[in-house]
Design an enzyme around this catalytic site. Sequence first.
Site, PDB file in Angstrom:
ATOM      1  N   THR A 192       0.625  -1.219  -0.057  1.00  0.00           N
ATOM      2  CA  THR A 192      -0.135  -0.377  -0.048  1.00  0.00           C
ATOM      3  C   THR A 192       0.912   1.152   0.131  1.00  0.00           C
ATOM      4  O   THR A 192       2.192   1.240   0.596  1.00  0.00           O
ATOM      5  CB  THR A 192      -1.116   0.063   0.623  1.00  0.00           C
ATOM      6  OG1 THR A 192      -0.335  -0.090   2.002  1.00  0.00           O
ATOM      7  CG2 THR A 192      -1.634  -1.141   1.512  1.00  0.00           C
ATOM      8  N   GLU A 337      -5.443  -4.400  -0.348  1.00  0.00           N
ATOM      9  CA  GLU A 337      -6.265  -5.490   0.503  1.00  0.00           C
ATOM     10  C   GLU A 337      -7.050  -6.258   0.198  1.00  0.00           C
ATOM     11  O   GLU A 337      -7.697  -7.615   0.224  1.00  0.00           O
ATOM     12  CB  GLU A 337      -6.321  -4.826   2.108  1.00  0.00           C
ATOM     13  CG  GLU A 337      -4.877  -4.088   3.040  1.00  0.00           C
ATOM     14  CD  GLU A 337      -5.325  -2.628   1.926  1.00  0.00           C
ATOM     15  OE1 GLU A 337      -5.696  -1.522   0.767  1.00  0.00           O
ATOM     16  OE2 GLU A 337      -4.394  -2.145   2.965  1.00  0.00           O
ATOM     17  N   LYS A 446     -15.233  16.454  12.409  1.00  0.00           N
ATOM     18  CA  LYS A 446     -15.624  16.437  13.149  1.00  0.00           C
ATOM     19  C   LYS A 446     -16.231  17.924  14.301  1.00  0.00           C
ATOM     20  O   LYS A 446     -15.232  18.454  14.141  1.00  0.00           O
ATOM     21  CB  LYS A 446     -14.804  15.707  14.536  1.00  0.00           C
ATOM     22  CG  LYS A 446     -14.871  13.697  13.492  1.00  0.00           C
ATOM     23  CD  LYS A 446     -13.740  13.029  14.714  1.00  0.00           C
ATOM     24  CE  LYS A 446     -14.086  11.601  14.166  1.00  0.00           C
ATOM     25  NZ  LYS A 446     -13.610  10.859  14.691  1.00  0.00           N
ATOM     26  N   TRP A 451     -20.170  14.097  11.827  1.00  0.00           N
ATOM     27  CA  TRP A 451     -19.232  14.194  11.227  1.00  0.00           C
ATOM     28  C   TRP A 451     -19.794  14.431   9.767  1.00  0.00           C
ATOM     29  O   TRP A 451     -20.501  15.265   9.242  1.00  0.00           O
ATOM     30  CB  TRP A 451     -19.404  12.869  10.640  1.00  0.00           C
ATOM     31  CG  TRP A 451     -18.395  11.933  11.862  1.00  0.00           C
ATOM     32  CD1 TRP A 451     -18.131  12.334  13.223  1.00  0.00           C
ATOM     33  CD2 TRP A 451     -17.978   9.923  11.973  1.00  0.00           C
ATOM     34  NE1 TRP A 451     -17.633  11.382  13.699  1.00  0.00           N
ATOM     35  CE2 TRP A 451     -17.344  10.333  12.900  1.00  0.00           C
ATOM     36  CE3 TRP A 451     -17.998   9.303  10.940  1.00  0.00           C
ATOM     37  CZ2 TRP A 451     -16.353   8.971  13.533  1.00  0.00           C
ATOM     38  CZ3 TRP A 451     -17.358   8.218  10.614  1.00  0.00           C
ATOM     39  CH2 TRP A 451     -17.208   7.814  12.619  1.00  0.00           C
TER      40      TRP A 451
HETATM   41  P1  ADP Z   1      -3.459   3.677  -1.797  1.00  0.00           P
HETATM   42  O1  ADP Z   1      -4.062   3.482  -0.726  1.00  0.00           O
HETATM   43  O2  ADP Z   1      -2.297   2.928  -1.471  1.00  0.00           O
HETATM   44  O3  ADP Z   1      -2.810   4.365  -2.359  1.00  0.00           O
HETATM   45  P2  ADP Z   1      -5.193   1.906  -2.527  1.00  0.00           P
HETATM   46  O4  ADP Z   1      -6.207   1.196  -3.977  1.00  0.00           O
HETATM   47  O5  ADP Z   1      -5.160   0.279  -1.859  1.00  0.00           O
HETATM   48  O6  ADP Z   1      -4.077   2.044  -2.324  1.00  0.00           O
HETATM   49  O7  ADP Z   1      -6.264   2.526  -2.360  1.00  0.00           O
HETATM   50  C1  ADP Z   1      -7.372   2.017  -1.777  1.00  0.00           C
HETATM   51  C2  ADP Z   1      -8.311   3.223  -0.377  1.00  0.00           C
HETATM   52  O8  ADP Z   1      -8.978   4.021  -2.374  1.00  0.00           O
HETATM   53  C3  ADP Z   1      -9.609   3.001  -0.308  1.00  0.00           C
HETATM   54  O9  ADP Z   1      -9.910   2.777   1.050  1.00  0.00           O
HETATM   55  C4  ADP Z   1     -10.753   3.907  -0.498  1.00  0.00           C
HETATM   56  O10 ADP Z   1     -10.543   4.924   0.788  1.00  0.00           O
HETATM   57  C5  ADP Z   1     -10.244   4.677  -1.673  1.00  0.00           C
HETATM   58  N1  ADP Z   1     -11.338   4.675  -2.887  1.00  0.00           N
HETATM   59  C6  ADP Z   1     -10.973   3.963  -3.973  1.00  0.00           C
HETATM   60  N2  ADP Z   1     -12.204   4.044  -4.548  1.00  0.00           N
HETATM   61  C7  ADP Z   1     -12.359   4.855  -3.902  1.00  0.00           C
HETATM   62  C8  ADP Z   1     -13.924   5.291  -4.701  1.00  0.00           C
HETATM   63  N3  ADP Z   1     -14.193   4.564  -6.074  1.00  0.00           N
HETATM   64  N4  ADP Z   1     -14.323   6.407  -3.639  1.00  0.00           N
HETATM   65  C9  ADP Z   1     -13.871   6.966  -3.115  1.00  0.00           C
HETATM   66  N5  ADP Z   1     -12.938   6.336  -2.684  1.00  0.00           N
HETATM   67  C10 ADP Z   1     -11.982   5.162  -3.184  1.00  0.00           C
END
Ligand code: ADP
Length: 549
Positions: A192, A337, A446, A451
Site C-alpha cells: 500500500t 488489501e 468532526k 461528522w
Molecule cells: P493506496 O492506499 O496505496 O493509495 P489503494 O488503491 O489500496 O491504494 O487505496 C484504497 C483506498 O482508495 C480506499 O480505501 C478508499 O479510501 C480509496 N478509494 C478507492 N476507490 C474509491 C472510490 N471509488 N471512491 C472513494 N474512495 C475510493
Amino acid sequence: MKNKGDHMLGMMQEWPLLCHKVIDHAAIYHGKREIVSRSVEGPFHRTDYAGIRERSLKLAQRLDRDGCRLGDRIATMAWNTWRHLETWYGVLGIGAVYHTLNPRLFPDQIAWIMNDAEDKMLFVDLTFIKLVEMIAPKVPSLERIVVLTDDAHMPETSLKNVVSYESYIAEADGDFAWAEFDERTAAGMCYTSGTTGDPKGVVYSHRSNVLHAMAAMQPDMLNLASRDRLMPVVPLFHANGWSTAFSGPMTGCAMIMPGAGMDGASIYEILTQEKVTITAAVPTVWLMLLQHMEKHGGKLPDLSRVVIGGSACPQAITKAFQDDYGVDVIHAWGMTEMSPLGTLCSIKPEYSHLEGQEKLDLQAKQGHPPFTVEMKITDDENIELPWDAKTFGRLKVRGPAVSSSYYKGRGAEQFDAEGWFDTGDVAHVDSYGYMQITDRAKDVIKSGGEWISSIEIENLAVGHPDVAEAAVIGVAHPKWDERPLLVIVAKEGRSPDKQSILDFLDGKIAKWWMPDDVIFIDEIPHTATGKIQKTTLRETLKDYQLPTG
Ligand code: ADP
C-alpha cells in the site's frame, strides 16, 4: 479444513485454483485472441494468448534454471505490456511471487519496499533504468535485473548482472511444465502506498486471485465477455492491476495494453484505433482524456463502459461520458488489501427507473459487492449501524480475497478476531446494499460532535464550471472543534471567486456543512497513485487561520 466428523463429503475433484491455469484456459479456448500493446520502444506490438503462454513457459523454465524457487519474490517495475503479462505468468508458473513496484514512489521508499520483500530479481522497463540505477545498490538481495526489451534496445547502464528480456528467454526452449502446489501458496505482493507510516505488504494467494477474478467478471461487476476488448489503463503495479491480468484471460477477451502512453492524446488514440469496449482507471486519467476530447474533438463509438475507481468519481466525469459520448460509467471501490475490488455501482432492478440527475446521484455511490465480499458499517465501539443511506460509520469487510494480515504482521489493529478488516474508510449503505464512501476515517471533519464528509463537498465543488480540482480539510475551530476549509485549483484561464463557489454549493449540502472559507492554490498535492494527499495539504496550510466573525 479437515473432516472432523464422519459426515458425508462431496465426491468432486480437488482442482487447485492456480493462476497459471487461467493462462492455460485462455491459450486453449481463446488462443488467437489479440493482445495489443503500445511498446515502451514505440511501435504497437501484437500477440495472442497462445503466444503469451508459450513465452511465459519459457520464462518459467529460465527462472527455474536460474534457481528461482517456490516463494521467491520477483519484482517488476513496468508498464502494462505483453512482456509484463508474460512475466507475471512465468513467475506464477514456478510458484514464485510477482512483486509489483510503483515507480512513482520516492527511490528510498522503493528500496525500503524491495528490502522488506527481499526481492531476488527485478524485471524493469527501459523508462525506469535511471531510477533503478539509484535503487539497486541499496538492495543486497537483488541477484539479477532483466530489462523488458531486446538486445538492440539495451541501454548503457551502470547496473550489474543485467540482461535483456528477449535474450533471457531465448535461452529456454519452452519444454517445461508448470509447477503444481497448494492453492493457498503466495502468488503476488503489492505494498500500500503508505501515505502515513511505512508501506504495508499485501500478499495475494493463487486461490484469492482466481476467486477474485471470477467475481470481477460477473455481469453485475465488469460484465466481461470474450467479445470484449479490455484495456486496463490502471497499471499492473496499482492494487494488483484491478485483477485484469486474471479476469481478462479467464474470460478470453482481447487485451489492449497502453504501455507508457498515459496522456489524453495517447489514450484517445489507442481507445479508438484498437476499438476498446471496456477500460478502467482512476478519475485523473479520465479527466485528461475528456479534456483532450474537449479541445480536439473526438468520439468513442466502440467504448461501451468505463470503470472508474481508486478515488471518488466526480459527477462531472460520469455525466460527460454518459451524456456526451454514450459510454456507461461503472463507479468502483476497492483497496490493495481486497485484491482489489470491493463494490461496483451497476444498476439493480430497484433503481432501473432512474434517469438524469437521480441516476447520476446513484452512480456517485461506490456500489454493491459481488459474492465473496461481505461488508458492514460500525461505530467506533464496533456496534453495527443501520443501512439507511445516511448513518455513516467505519467500513469493514471480509472474504476469501481480502487480506487476513499484512506481511510481517504489520497493522494488526486493522484485523479483528471475527476476521473483519477495517478498511479505514467511512461509509453509509442503503437498504439495497449500495455503499457510499463519505470519507477516509482520518479525513472526516468532526464538527460539534457530528461528522462532515470532505469527499461529498469536493465532489460538488468540482461541478462548478471554473473549478479544476477541489480538496476539503478540517481546520481547528475553538467552538466546533473542526470546520471545513475548501481548497480550489481553478481551471486554466478562469478565476472564480469565493462567493460564486459558496453560492454554487448553497442548497446542495446542509447549512452546517458549508465550508467556513474557500481558498485558491495553484496545485493540490497528489500521492503516487493519483489521490489527493491531504497530509501534505494540511502541512502546507498549517498556519492558515479561519476568518473570524
Ligand atoms: P493506496 O492506499 O496505496 O493509495 P489503494 O488503491 O489500496 O491504494 O487505496 C484504497 C483506498 O482508495 C480506499 O480505501 C478508499 O479510501 C480509496 N478509494 C478507492 N476507490 C474509491 C472510490 N471509488 N471512491 C472513494 N474512495 C475510493
